[in-house]
Design a protein around this motif. Structure first.
Motif, short mmCIF file in Angstrom:
data_model
loop_
_atom_site.label_atom_id
_atom_site.label_comp_id
_atom_site.label_asym_id
_atom_site.label_seq_id
_atom_site.Cartn_x
_atom_site.Cartn_y
_atom_site.Cartn_z
N ILE A 1 59.60 58.62 72.92
CA ILE A 1 58.83 59.69 72.28
C ILE A 1 59.74 60.81 71.79
O ILE A 1 59.59 61.32 70.68
N THR A 2 60.71 61.19 72.60
CA THR A 2 61.54 62.34 72.29
C THR A 2 62.65 62.03 71.29
O THR A 2 62.94 62.84 70.41
N PHE A 3 63.26 60.86 71.43
CA PHE A 3 64.45 60.55 70.62
C PHE A 3 64.21 59.46 69.58
O PHE A 3 65.09 59.15 68.79
N GLY A 4 63.01 58.87 69.59
CA GLY A 4 62.62 58.00 68.49
C GLY A 4 63.06 56.57 68.54
O GLY A 4 63.08 55.90 67.50
N PHE B 1 62.85 66.48 82.79
CA PHE B 1 61.70 65.59 82.73
C PHE B 1 61.52 64.83 84.04
O PHE B 1 60.42 64.75 84.59
N ILE B 2 62.61 64.28 84.55
CA ILE B 2 62.55 63.50 85.80
C ILE B 2 62.08 64.38 86.95
O ILE B 2 61.21 63.98 87.74
N ASN B 3 62.62 65.59 87.04
CA ASN B 3 62.22 66.49 88.13
C ASN B 3 60.76 66.92 88.01
O ASN B 3 60.06 67.05 89.01
N ALA B 4 60.29 67.12 86.80
CA ALA B 4 58.91 67.58 86.60
C ALA B 4 57.88 66.47 86.74
O ALA B 4 56.74 66.72 87.14
N ASN B 5 58.27 65.22 86.43
CA ASN B 5 57.28 64.14 86.34
C ASN B 5 57.45 63.00 87.33
O ASN B 5 56.53 62.18 87.46
N LYS C 1 58.64 55.53 82.94
CA LYS C 1 58.28 56.85 82.43
C LYS C 1 59.45 57.49 81.68
O LYS C 1 59.27 58.10 80.63
N VAL C 2 60.64 57.34 82.23
CA VAL C 2 61.84 57.89 81.58
C VAL C 2 62.07 57.20 80.23
O VAL C 2 62.37 57.85 79.23
#
Length: 91
Positions: free
Chosen positions: A50-53, A13-17, A43-44
């Motif tokens: 979002i991903t882990f709730g 995620f970090i590398n892509a965004n 952002k992280v």
């Protein structure tokens, strides 16, 4: 989902965004030294929510938990506990 898989997901995620394509990080790289600023960190944290709730409370926003993708993954595992095995579907 174990810490290694979470660290990989966070790193991707970090590398892509956040990171420039020519400056990717690895799971153990120090995020601050790599150039992740406060906006990048936000952002992280949104990705984690979002991903882990869950949202990280202010008292957990410390270097020990946020130094690298791997330290953040370890925190996510501790916070989620042994009963959670997969990330939440973000759709």
């Amino acid at each position: 989902m174990e810490a290694e898989a979470i660290a990989t997901a966070l790193t991707e995620f970090i590398n892509a965004n956040i990171m420039a394509p020519t400056r990717p990080i690895r799971p153990d790289d120090d995020l601050e030294s790599a150039g992740v600023d406060s906006m990048g960190l936000l952002k992280v944290l949104l990705y984690v929510e979002i991903t882990f709730g869950f949202w990280m409370p202010d008292e957990d926003l410390v270097q020990e938990n946020l130094a690298s993708a791997r330290t953040l993954a370890t925190y996510v595992c501790r916070r989620r506990g042994p009963s959670s095995t997969a990330p939440r579907d973000s759709e």
